[in-house]
Design a protein around this motif. Sequence first.
Motif, mmCIF file in Angstrom:
data_model
loop_
_atom_site.group_PDB
_atom_site.id
_atom_site.type_symbol
_atom_site.label_atom_id
_atom_site.label_comp_id
_atom_site.label_asym_id
_atom_site.label_seq_id
_atom_site.Cartn_x
_atom_site.Cartn_y
_atom_site.Cartn_z
ATOM 1 N N UNK A 163 0.811 -1.217 0.000
ATOM 2 C CA UNK A 163 0.000 0.000 0.000
ATOM 3 C C UNK A 163 0.848 1.273 0.000
ATOM 4 N N UNK A 164 2.158 1.107 -0.331
ATOM 5 C CA UNK A 164 3.023 2.267 -0.522
ATOM 6 C C UNK A 164 3.617 2.860 0.731
ATOM 7 N N UNK A 165 3.685 2.104 1.808
ATOM 8 C CA UNK A 165 4.285 2.618 3.034
ATOM 9 C C UNK A 165 5.730 2.133 3.157
ATOM 10 N N UNK A 166 6.645 3.004 3.645
ATOM 11 C CA UNK A 166 8.054 2.594 3.765
ATOM 12 C C UNK A 166 8.219 1.547 4.857
ATOM 13 N N UNK A 167 9.086 0.560 4.580
ATOM 14 C CA UNK A 167 9.291 -0.505 5.545
ATOM 15 C C UNK A 167 10.734 -0.555 6.054
ATOM 16 N N UNK A 168 11.677 -0.510 5.127
ATOM 17 C CA UNK A 168 13.086 -0.621 5.518
ATOM 18 C C UNK A 168 13.893 0.451 4.797
ATOM 19 N N UNK A 169 14.809 1.060 5.545
ATOM 20 C CA UNK A 169 15.654 2.103 4.980
ATOM 21 C C UNK A 169 17.109 1.816 5.324
ATOM 22 N N UNK A 170 17.987 1.999 4.357
ATOM 23 C CA UNK A 170 19.422 1.845 4.565
ATOM 24 C C UNK A 170 20.096 3.194 4.357
ATOM 25 N N UNK A 171 21.204 3.396 5.065
ATOM 26 C CA UNK A 171 21.878 4.668 4.889
ATOM 27 C C UNK A 171 23.296 4.671 5.420
ATOM 28 N N UNK A 172 23.948 5.809 5.233
ATOM 29 C CA UNK A 172 25.324 5.998 5.703
ATOM 30 C C UNK A 172 25.397 7.284 6.512
ATOM 31 N N UNK A 173 26.440 7.369 7.316
ATOM 32 C CA UNK A 173 26.685 8.569 8.104
ATOM 33 C C UNK A 173 28.185 8.821 8.129
ATOM 34 N N UNK A 174 28.567 10.072 7.951
ATOM 35 C CA UNK A 174 29.983 10.410 7.879
ATOM 36 C C UNK A 174 30.273 11.665 8.702
ATOM 37 N N UNK A 175 31.393 11.642 9.406
ATOM 38 C CA UNK A 175 31.847 12.803 10.165
ATOM 39 C C UNK A 175 32.444 13.819 9.186
ATOM 40 N N UNK A 176 31.793 15.009 9.101
ATOM 41 C CA UNK A 176 32.264 16.045 8.171
ATOM 42 C C UNK A 176 32.692 17.302 8.935
ATOM 43 N N UNK A 177 33.055 17.126 10.208
ATOM 44 C CA UNK A 177 33.420 18.282 11.038
ATOM 45 C C UNK A 177 34.585 19.057 10.431
ATOM 46 N N UNK A 178 35.619 18.363 9.958
ATOM 47 C CA UNK A 178 36.774 19.044 9.383
ATOM 48 C C UNK A 178 36.367 19.857 8.163
ATOM 49 N N UNK A 179 35.502 19.257 7.328
ATOM 50 C CA UNK A 179 35.042 19.975 6.130
ATOM 51 C C UNK A 179 34.272 21.218 6.507
ATOM 52 N N UNK A 180 33.436 21.099 7.553
ATOM 53 C CA UNK A 180 32.653 22.243 7.998
ATOM 54 C C UNK A 180 33.553 23.348 8.542
ATOM 55 N N UNK A 181 34.602 22.963 9.249
ATOM 56 C CA UNK A 181 35.541 23.952 9.777
ATOM 57 C C UNK A 181 36.242 24.687 8.638
ATOM 58 N N UNK A 182 36.588 23.922 7.579
ATOM 59 C CA UNK A 182 37.206 24.547 6.409
ATOM 60 C C UNK A 182 36.230 25.522 5.765
ATOM 61 N N UNK A 183 34.951 25.123 5.679
ATOM 62 C CA UNK A 183 33.934 26.003 5.096
ATOM 63 C C UNK A 183 33.789 27.283 5.913
ATOM 64 N N UNK A 184 33.834 27.136 7.247
ATOM 65 C CA UNK A 184 33.733 28.318 8.109
ATOM 66 C C UNK A 184 34.903 29.258 7.864
ATOM 67 N N UNK A 185 36.110 28.673 7.758
ATOM 68 C CA UNK A 185 37.285 29.492 7.497
ATOM 69 C C UNK A 185 37.196 30.157 6.131
#
Length: 418
Positions: free
Chosen positions: A166-188
């Motif tokens: 009936x079109x309802x989501x059942x299972x989801x897969x994903x990834x997660x990555x630490x991007x703190x260094x990239x964000x610090x570079x963006x701030x700079x």
Amino acid sequence: MNKVANTYAMEKRYFHKDGRVIWVLLTVAIVWNTDETPLYFISQLKDITERKKNADRLHKERQRLNNVIESTQIGTWEWNIITGKRTNDERCYTMLGYNKSELEPHQLSDIYKGIHPEDEPKAQALMDECLSGETDLYHSEYRMKAKDGSWVWMESHGKVIRWSEDGKPMVMLGTRQDITKRKLVEVERLKTMEIISDQNKRLINFAHIVSHNLRSHAGNFQMMLELYKLENDEDEKKHMIDLLMQNAENLTETIANLNEVVSFQFDNNKQTKLIKLDEQIRKTIVNIQALVEQENASFSIFVDPDLHVNYNPAYLESILLNFFTNAVKYKHPNRLPEVIVSAFVEDGHTIIEIKDNGIGIDLELHGNKLFGMYKTFHNHADARGIGLFITKNQVEAMGGTIKVFSEVGVGTTFKIFI
């Protein structure tokens, strides 16, 4: 033969007639006599070459995926949307300084629990869009609280891989990555861009100050000399010479102030001096005396002689020059220009008020672009649309603001909060 097992199976490689090596599943069963002696074996051979090739390809793909995950330091997660159970790999925990055993498996209500309050609404909205089928992929960047209390920037990707009938989501897969260094570079990088932008504004300010301040002196000299040539009265000529001498002294001071502005433009520590406001106002009027006399303008000054301001001299001169010349130039065609200059202290701020009886400005029509660059509102030959823009920047650079009140045909009042 020792009756430990009735059958056995093993995978073996054989040479094919055509020279190829093939994989075979050999299954062997033993048939026993009534006296429990072996009679014969039944063997079955099955070509499993394709299965072994597929298994080998799958192993290589898994190894390649593991290498990618390892080299990019990506964590993986699986979310059973029906039960709410969320399974994270070890890296999802170590990114935040935890061991997997330290945290209970995430349930649905805990998915956003560790996300920074400022980031949670957007992260949840993006997830809702993916779960509703509005977007195919989930992508969000947010901060999560680490074990030591610090905030770690995360980038998360996900996709629903199983939907109900009936079109309802059942299972989801994903990834997660630490991007703190990239964000610090963006701030700079943003800080660097802000510095560059600020320096550009300072250069524009400096160019305007040089042009406006020196042009005012030069124009005053020229107009006074022209009037001098046309004047026959000796006393009036002597008065003009005195004005020219005073203007020359003011020019020398202006040039000295501009030298300080060069340092001021590239130094965040604003170079200021204690300035007698009444004296600076009168000196500025002298610098445009030729224009004042040409237009038969009058200035009324209501400033306490003891009122001082801590300000950059070149900026203050430029600000006053711009407002004073505008008050005279944009005069009403049916009356002589009258300008009232007052200053007072209110709520800890020194306020300079400049009121004229000129043609006025339609603030309903032009109010939102009054201080815009290259914005002009009257058909005056000298209008360039840069003066108010630069003046506002100068006032704000010194931490102040400007308010304007105007009525078409009546006049304009500017309040400068220093």
